[in-house]
Motif scaffolding. Sequence first.
Motif, PDB file in Angstrom:
ATOM      1  N   ASP A   7      18.172  52.685  53.421  1.00  0.00           N
ATOM      2  CA  ASP A   7      18.412  54.058  52.969  1.00  0.00           C
ATOM      3  C   ASP A   7      19.398  54.102  51.804  1.00  0.00           C
ATOM      4  OD1 ASP A   7      16.683  55.045  54.903  1.00  0.00           O
ATOM      5  OD2 ASP A   7      18.284  55.244  56.389  1.00  0.00           O
ATOM      6  N   GLU A   8      20.427  53.261  51.866  1.00  0.00           N
ATOM      7  CA  GLU A   8      21.385  53.192  50.757  1.00  0.00           C
ATOM      8  C   GLU A   8      20.709  52.677  49.490  1.00  0.00           C
ATOM      9  OE1 GLU A   8      24.858  53.716  50.177  1.00  0.00           O
ATOM     10  OE2 GLU A   8      24.554  55.054  51.867  1.00  0.00           O
ATOM     11  N   LYS A   9      19.858  51.673  49.636  1.00  0.00           N
ATOM     12  CA  LYS A   9      19.149  51.131  48.479  1.00  0.00           C
ATOM     13  C   LYS A   9      18.269  52.193  47.840  1.00  0.00           C
ATOM     14  CE  LYS A   9      15.280  48.788  48.451  1.00  0.00           C
ATOM     15  NZ  LYS A   9      14.462  49.186  47.336  1.00  0.00           N
ATOM     16  N   LYS A  10      17.577  52.964  48.657  1.00  0.00           N
ATOM     17  CA  LYS A  10      16.732  54.042  48.134  1.00  0.00           C
ATOM     18  C   LYS A  10      17.567  55.120  47.453  1.00  0.00           C
ATOM     19  CE  LYS A  10      12.949  53.481  51.419  1.00  0.00           C
ATOM     20  NZ  LYS A  10      12.232  54.065  52.551  1.00  0.00           N
ATOM     21  N   LYS A  11      18.723  55.413  48.031  1.00  0.00           N
ATOM     22  CA  LYS A  11      19.622  56.415  47.444  1.00  0.00           C
ATOM     23  C   LYS A  11      20.114  55.965  46.062  1.00  0.00           C
ATOM     24  CE  LYS A  11      24.145  58.461  48.223  1.00  0.00           C
ATOM     25  NZ  LYS A  11      25.314  58.484  49.106  1.00  0.00           N
ATOM     26  N   ILE A  12      20.506  54.708  45.962  1.00  0.00           N
ATOM     27  CA  ILE A  12      20.977  54.180  44.680  1.00  0.00           C
ATOM     28  C   ILE A  12      19.833  54.142  43.667  1.00  0.00           C
ATOM     29  CG2 ILE A  12      21.916  52.138  43.541  1.00  0.00           C
ATOM     30  CD1 ILE A  12      23.399  51.564  46.203  1.00  0.00           C
ATOM     31  N   TYR A  13      18.644  53.790  44.129  1.00  0.00           N
ATOM     32  CA  TYR A  13      17.473  53.768  43.251  1.00  0.00           C
ATOM     33  C   TYR A  13      17.212  55.159  42.677  1.00  0.00           C
ATOM     34  CZ  TYR A  13      12.606  53.376  41.796  1.00  0.00           C
ATOM     35  OH  TYR A  13      11.442  53.426  41.086  1.00  0.00           O
ATOM     36  N   ASP A  14      17.242  56.171  43.530  1.00  0.00           N
ATOM     37  CA  ASP A  14      17.006  57.541  43.051  1.00  0.00           C
ATOM     38  C   ASP A  14      18.104  57.987  42.088  1.00  0.00           C
ATOM     39  OD1 ASP A  14      14.693  57.685  44.545  1.00  0.00           O
ATOM     40  OD2 ASP A  14      15.667  58.673  46.255  1.00  0.00           O
ATOM     41  N   MET A  15      19.338  57.639  42.394  1.00  0.00           N
ATOM     42  CA  MET A  15      20.454  58.016  41.522  1.00  0.00           C
ATOM     43  C   MET A  15      20.364  57.313  40.170  1.00  0.00           C
ATOM     44  SD  MET A  15      23.683  58.018  44.172  1.00  0.00           S
ATOM     45  CE  MET A  15      24.872  57.917  42.879  1.00  0.00           C
ATOM     46  N   SER A  16      19.813  56.105  40.143  1.00  0.00           N
ATOM     47  CA  SER A  16      19.779  55.343  38.894  1.00  0.00           C
ATOM     48  C   SER A  16      18.864  55.969  37.844  1.00  0.00           C
ATOM     49  CB  SER A  16      19.349  53.903  39.162  1.00  0.00           C
ATOM     50  OG  SER A  16      17.991  53.846  39.538  1.00  0.00           O
ATOM     51  N   TRP A  17      17.928  56.797  38.258  1.00  0.00           N
ATOM     52  CA  TRP A  17      17.041  57.460  37.306  1.00  0.00           C
ATOM     53  C   TRP A  17      17.648  58.738  36.754  1.00  0.00           C
ATOM     54  CZ3 TRP A  17      13.185  54.940  35.299  1.00  0.00           C
ATOM     55  CH2 TRP A  17      12.594  53.907  36.017  1.00  0.00           C
ATOM     56  N   ASP A  18      18.217  59.557  37.625  1.00  0.00           N
ATOM     57  CA  ASP A  18      18.697  60.873  37.199  1.00  0.00           C
ATOM     58  C   ASP A  18      20.180  60.877  36.834  1.00  0.00           C
ATOM     59  OD1 ASP A  18      16.144  61.798  37.734  1.00  0.00           O
ATOM     60  OD2 ASP A  18      16.660  62.336  39.789  1.00  0.00           O
ATOM     61  N   GLN A  19      20.978  60.181  37.618  1.00  0.00           N
ATOM     62  CA  GLN A  19      22.434  60.219  37.466  1.00  0.00           C
ATOM     63  C   GLN A  19      22.956  58.798  37.290  1.00  0.00           C
ATOM     64  OE1 GLN A  19      22.755  61.554  41.333  1.00  0.00           O
ATOM     65  NE2 GLN A  19      22.234  63.663  40.922  1.00  0.00           N
ATOM     66  N   ARG A  20      22.682  58.224  36.159  1.00  0.00           N
ATOM     67  CA  ARG A  20      23.002  56.816  35.920  1.00  0.00           C
ATOM     68  C   ARG A  20      24.504  56.533  36.046  1.00  0.00           C
ATOM     69  NH1 ARG A  20      19.947  52.862  33.801  1.00  0.00           N
ATOM     70  NH2 ARG A  20      18.361  54.409  33.339  1.00  0.00           N
ATOM     71  N   GLU A  52      26.787  58.255  37.663  1.00  0.00           N
ATOM     72  CA  GLU A  52      27.213  58.434  39.059  1.00  0.00           C
ATOM     73  C   GLU A  52      26.778  57.252  39.909  1.00  0.00           C
ATOM     74  OE1 GLU A  52      25.679  60.826  37.344  1.00  0.00           O
ATOM     75  OE2 GLU A  52      27.136  62.446  37.242  1.00  0.00           O
ATOM     76  N   ALA A  53      25.613  56.704  39.633  1.00  0.00           N
ATOM     77  CA  ALA A  53      25.133  55.533  40.374  1.00  0.00           C
ATOM     78  C   ALA A  53      26.028  54.331  40.116  1.00  0.00           C
ATOM     79  CB  ALA A  53      23.695  55.211  39.993  1.00  0.00           C
ATOM     80  N   ILE A  54      26.432  54.153  38.873  1.00  0.00           N
ATOM     81  CA  ILE A  54      27.316  53.031  38.542  1.00  0.00           C
ATOM     82  C   ILE A  54      28.670  53.215  39.209  1.00  0.00           C
ATOM     83  CG2 ILE A  54      28.556  51.920  36.644  1.00  0.00           C
ATOM     84  CD1 ILE A  54      26.058  52.440  34.927  1.00  0.00           C
ATOM     85  N   ALA A  55      29.201  54.428  39.189  1.00  0.00           N
ATOM     86  CA  ALA A  55      30.490  54.693  39.841  1.00  0.00           C
ATOM     87  C   ALA A  55      30.399  54.493  41.352  1.00  0.00           C
ATOM     88  CB  ALA A  55      30.952  56.108  39.520  1.00  0.00           C
ATOM     89  N   TYR A  56      29.308  54.941  41.941  1.00  0.00           N
ATOM     90  CA  TYR A  56      29.113  54.782  43.388  1.00  0.00           C
ATOM     91  C   TYR A  56      29.025  53.302  43.765  1.00  0.00           C
ATOM     92  CZ  TYR A  56      27.008  55.233  48.004  1.00  0.00           C
ATOM     93  OH  TYR A  56      26.748  55.127  49.343  1.00  0.00           O
ATOM     94  N   CYS A  57      28.282  52.540  42.983  1.00  0.00           N
ATOM     95  CA  CYS A  57      28.142  51.113  43.275  1.00  0.00           C
ATOM     96  C   CYS A  57      29.433  50.352  43.020  1.00  0.00           C
ATOM     97  CB  CYS A  57      27.008  50.514  42.450  1.00  0.00           C
ATOM     98  SG  CYS A  57      25.390  51.039  43.008  1.00  0.00           S
ATOM     99  N   LYS A  58      30.201  50.769  42.014  1.00  0.00           N
ATOM    100  CA  LYS A  58      31.494  50.124  41.770  1.00  0.00           C
ATOM    101  C   LYS A  58      32.414  50.280  42.977  1.00  0.00           C
ATOM    102  CE  LYS A  58      32.707  49.897  36.928  1.00  0.00           C
ATOM    103  NZ  LYS A  58      33.485  50.486  35.867  1.00  0.00           N
ATOM    104  N   GLU A  59      32.347  51.454  43.589  1.00  0.00           N
ATOM    105  CA  GLU A  59      33.210  51.739  44.738  1.00  0.00           C
ATOM    106  C   GLU A  59      32.728  51.049  46.007  1.00  0.00           C
ATOM    107  OE1 GLU A  59      34.601  55.588  47.375  1.00  0.00           O
ATOM    108  OE2 GLU A  59      33.795  55.895  45.359  1.00  0.00           O
ATOM    109  N   HIS A  60      31.422  51.096  46.282  1.00  0.00           N
ATOM    110  CA  HIS A  60      30.904  50.595  47.553  1.00  0.00           C
ATOM    111  C   HIS A  60      30.296  49.194  47.476  1.00  0.00           C
ATOM    112  CE1 HIS A  60      30.961  54.991  48.220  1.00  0.00           C
ATOM    113  NE2 HIS A  60      31.352  54.628  49.428  1.00  0.00           N
ATOM    114  N   TYR A  61      29.605  48.898  46.390  1.00  0.00           N
ATOM    115  CA  TYR A  61      28.896  47.630  46.250  1.00  0.00           C
ATOM    116  C   TYR A  61      29.196  47.014  44.883  1.00  0.00           C
ATOM    117  CZ  TYR A  61      26.322  49.975  49.949  1.00  0.00           C
ATOM    118  OH  TYR A  61      25.993  50.659  51.080  1.00  0.00           O
TER     119      TYR A  61
END
Length: 122
Positions: A68-81, A83-92
Amino acid sequence: MYAHNKKRYGWRFDEEHFLIRFEPLLPTDENAQWKKRLKRAVKLCRESGLWAELAVVWDNLYKYVTLDEKKKIYDMSWDQREEAIAYCKEHYPFMIKTDKDGKDYLDTDYIWELSRCELKSM
């Protein structure tokens, strides 16, 4: 059901005549199936010595990320690039790479086709 040693003739049974019901042994949970594929792929890569860089990706996904997290990051990477990078920096943080100009980007091996880990053969 066919009679003993017969290829064409037998008896017809309805479903209620059977006492034992068989359930499939495969897990129906999509996340469990994905984790099982990742674990198998990492094991095969370590045994064969092939695809060491992919084994690292699959091992990180197996240990730290849910489907579910992978799918969430995938969806964010298209629309909110960003935010996806910031989220991954913090969590992964292992998903983030830096280019030659010093700009961070998301490693697509972790979220695109490679991360599904659908191996047909080695």
